[in-house]
Motif scaffolding. Sequence first.
Motif, PDB file in Angstrom:
ATOM      1  N   TYR A   1     -54.470  98.321-110.306  1.00  0.00           N
ATOM      2  CA  TYR A   1     -53.477  99.368-110.592  1.00  0.00           C
ATOM      3  C   TYR A   1     -53.993 100.764-110.227  1.00  0.00           C
ATOM      4  O   TYR A   1     -53.348 101.762-110.537  1.00  0.00           O
ATOM      5  CB  TYR A   1     -53.056  99.294-112.063  1.00  0.00           C
ATOM      6  N   ASN A   2     -55.160 100.814-109.595  1.00  0.00           N
ATOM      7  CA  ASN A   2     -55.739 102.081-109.111  1.00  0.00           C
ATOM      8  C   ASN A   2     -56.297 101.817-107.717  1.00  0.00           C
ATOM      9  O   ASN A   2     -57.495 101.946-107.487  1.00  0.00           O
ATOM     10  CB  ASN A   2     -56.877 102.547-110.029  1.00  0.00           C
ATOM     11  N   ASP A   3     -55.441 101.429-106.798  1.00  0.00           N
ATOM     12  CA  ASP A   3     -55.914 101.020-105.486  1.00  0.00           C
ATOM     13  C   ASP A   3     -56.490 102.214-104.730  1.00  0.00           C
ATOM     14  O   ASP A   3     -56.081 103.350-104.929  1.00  0.00           O
ATOM     15  CB  ASP A   3     -54.764 100.394-104.696  1.00  0.00           C
ATOM     16  N   SER A   4     -57.442 101.906-103.853  1.00  0.00           N
ATOM     17  CA  SER A   4     -58.167 102.978-103.160  1.00  0.00           C
ATOM     18  C   SER A   4     -57.279 103.685-102.144  1.00  0.00           C
ATOM     19  O   SER A   4     -57.525 104.838-101.806  1.00  0.00           O
ATOM     20  CB  SER A   4     -59.413 102.410-102.486  1.00  0.00           C
ATOM     21  N   ALA A   5     -56.208 103.042-101.676  1.00  0.00           N
ATOM     22  CA  ALA A   5     -55.313 103.710-100.722  1.00  0.00           C
ATOM     23  C   ALA A   5     -54.309 104.633-101.423  1.00  0.00           C
ATOM     24  O   ALA A   5     -53.582 105.381-100.759  1.00  0.00           O
ATOM     25  CB  ALA A   5     -54.575 102.665 -99.885  1.00  0.00           C
ATOM     26  N   GLY A   6     -54.246 104.571-102.735  1.00  0.00           N
ATOM     27  CA  GLY A   6     -53.345 105.467-103.474  1.00  0.00           C
ATOM     28  C   GLY A   6     -51.881 105.060-103.471  1.00  0.00           C
ATOM     29  O   GLY A   6     -51.014 105.861-103.822  1.00  0.00           O
ATOM     30  N   VAL A   7     -51.603 103.827-103.089  1.00  0.00           N
ATOM     31  CA  VAL A   7     -50.194 103.391-103.036  1.00  0.00           C
ATOM     32  C   VAL A   7     -49.595 103.299-104.442  1.00  0.00           C
ATOM     33  O   VAL A   7     -48.448 103.708-104.668  1.00  0.00           O
ATOM     34  CB  VAL A   7     -50.059 102.027-102.309  1.00  0.00           C
ATOM     35  N   THR A   8     -50.385 102.794-105.396  1.00  0.00           N
ATOM     36  CA  THR A   8     -49.856 102.667-106.761  1.00  0.00           C
ATOM     37  C   THR A   8     -49.579 104.045-107.364  1.00  0.00           C
ATOM     38  O   THR A   8     -48.585 104.233-108.079  1.00  0.00           O
ATOM     39  CB  THR A   8     -50.824 101.854-107.643  1.00  0.00           C
ATOM     40  N   ALA A   9     -50.436 105.009-107.053  1.00  0.00           N
ATOM     41  CA  ALA A   9     -50.202 106.380-107.529  1.00  0.00           C
ATOM     42  C   ALA A   9     -48.884 106.906-106.967  1.00  0.00           C
ATOM     43  O   ALA A   9     -48.078 107.523-107.687  1.00  0.00           O
ATOM     44  CB  ALA A   9     -51.366 107.281-107.115  1.00  0.00           C
ATOM     45  N   GLU A  10     -48.657 106.643-105.704  1.00  0.00           N
ATOM     46  CA  GLU A  10     -47.411 107.118-105.082  1.00  0.00           C
ATOM     47  C   GLU A  10     -46.187 106.412-105.683  1.00  0.00           C
ATOM     48  O   GLU A  10     -45.151 107.028-105.933  1.00  0.00           O
ATOM     49  CB  GLU A  10     -47.486 106.873-103.569  1.00  0.00           C
ATOM     50  N   PHE A  11     -46.365 105.110-105.909  1.00  0.00           N
ATOM     51  CA  PHE A  11     -45.310 104.309-106.554  1.00  0.00           C
ATOM     52  C   PHE A  11     -44.980 104.888-107.933  1.00  0.00           C
ATOM     53  O   PHE A  11     -43.813 105.093-108.284  1.00  0.00           O
ATOM     54  CB  PHE A  11     -45.809 102.872-106.666  1.00  0.00           C
ATOM     55  N   ASN A  12     -46.017 105.180-108.703  1.00  0.00           N
ATOM     56  CA  ASN A  12     -45.823 105.708-110.052  1.00  0.00           C
ATOM     57  C   ASN A  12     -45.105 107.067-109.996  1.00  0.00           C
ATOM     58  O   ASN A  12     -44.114 107.290-110.687  1.00  0.00           O
ATOM     59  CB  ASN A  12     -47.198 105.817-110.729  1.00  0.00           C
ATOM     60  N   LYS A  13     -45.588 107.948-109.135  1.00  0.00           N
ATOM     61  CA  LYS A  13     -44.966 109.278-109.044  1.00  0.00           C
ATOM     62  C   LYS A  13     -43.550 109.215-108.478  1.00  0.00           C
ATOM     63  O   LYS A  13     -42.761 110.138-108.691  1.00  0.00           O
ATOM     64  CB  LYS A  13     -45.810 110.190-108.141  1.00  0.00           C
ATOM     65  N   ASN A  14     -43.235 108.153-107.772  1.00  0.00           N
ATOM     66  CA  ASN A  14     -41.894 108.041-107.193  1.00  0.00           C
ATOM     67  C   ASN A  14     -40.805 108.111-108.258  1.00  0.00           C
ATOM     68  O   ASN A  14     -39.689 108.560-107.983  1.00  0.00           O
ATOM     69  CB  ASN A  14     -41.759 106.746-106.388  1.00  0.00           C
ATOM     70  N   VAL A  15     -41.141 107.710-109.486  1.00  0.00           N
ATOM     71  CA  VAL A  15     -40.116 107.780-110.535  1.00  0.00           C
ATOM     72  C   VAL A  15     -39.674 109.231-110.754  1.00  0.00           C
ATOM     73  O   VAL A  15     -38.516 109.498-111.087  1.00  0.00           O
ATOM     74  CB  VAL A  15     -40.602 107.109-111.850  1.00  0.00           C
TER      75      VAL A  15
END
Length: 322
Positions: free
Chosen positions: A206-220
């Motif tokens: 849930y903390n991937d090094s590419a930052g995709v999950t962070a982007e997914f989370n902020k997408n909300v």
Amino acid sequence: MITVDVHLDEDSGAAMAGDVRRGLSGPRKELAPKYFYDERGSQLFEQITELPEYYPTRVEREILVERSSEIVAAAGAPATLVELGSGSAAKTRHLLSAMRDAACLRTYVPVDISEEITHETAECLVEEYPGLEIHGLVCDFEHHLERIPDRDGGRIIAFLGGTIGNLYPEPRREFLARLAAMLGPDDRLLLGTDLVKDRARLEAAYNDSAGVTAEFNKNVLSVLNRELDADFDLDAFEHVADYDADRERMDIRLRSLADQAVRVTELDLEVEFAAGEEIRTEISAKFTRQGLERIYADAGLGLAGWFTDAGADYALSLARRA
Ligand code: AVJ
């Protein structure tokens, strides 16, 4: 061979406005994970499923590839597969093929919130499975479970992907109890659950090094900006995801990087954030076999099959009405 019933009655825009107002007005701010999934959010989730750190999708597929025929046999070779949150039915094909090979397959009932995807999927599947009858349901299955048609010949009601992990214990118990109430003696629930494992692997997923999950989370926050005319600055929040070992769940939040006020015009609401203050956007519960047996019992269900991948990272379990 294809029918699709649409049950999107109540005004989902009004429901969202109410949810967001409640979620951002109290002292502990929270947004429901279903709001991640606009078009961009769904794309980002697809990307997550391909990340090296995010194992659940891959291991669930491994179980379906390796063990679908066993699962179908353990479920009593039913005639109908109902799938909650069917989407493009990528994983479903393994179950459908196993049912075809066992010569029991008659009907597929995809249940999804997207009418477009449900139609597309149905068109593809009738070609791939000649003679297959498809009865699609377009609805929010959390609210419209009772619309799922009853069938002779037994059913597998599949709820895959680990989405059950997004529910808190009490709504989860209620949801499973409602599912239990729908099950006839020949029906089985097939539930996908991520399993408890060491913190490092969970947190990496849930903390991937590419930052995709962070982007997914902020997408909300982009969803709120667009749907409710809010002015969230996505750069003013950081993604936080850690494992709560006591509650056996990932806890996923957005943390304000500064004191700030956000305006949500459609709600006529001003939301204040102190630096470090968080909005919870998702929980993702992790399970054990013992824990799940208890959860099933509390909902009027009984464990009737347990299928894991070679590494025991993830489980597909069968449950019957107790
Ligand atoms: C779609 C709910 C199963 O909980 O792992 C993935 C969503 N959130 N990365 C999960 C998710 C962040 C996912 N589920």
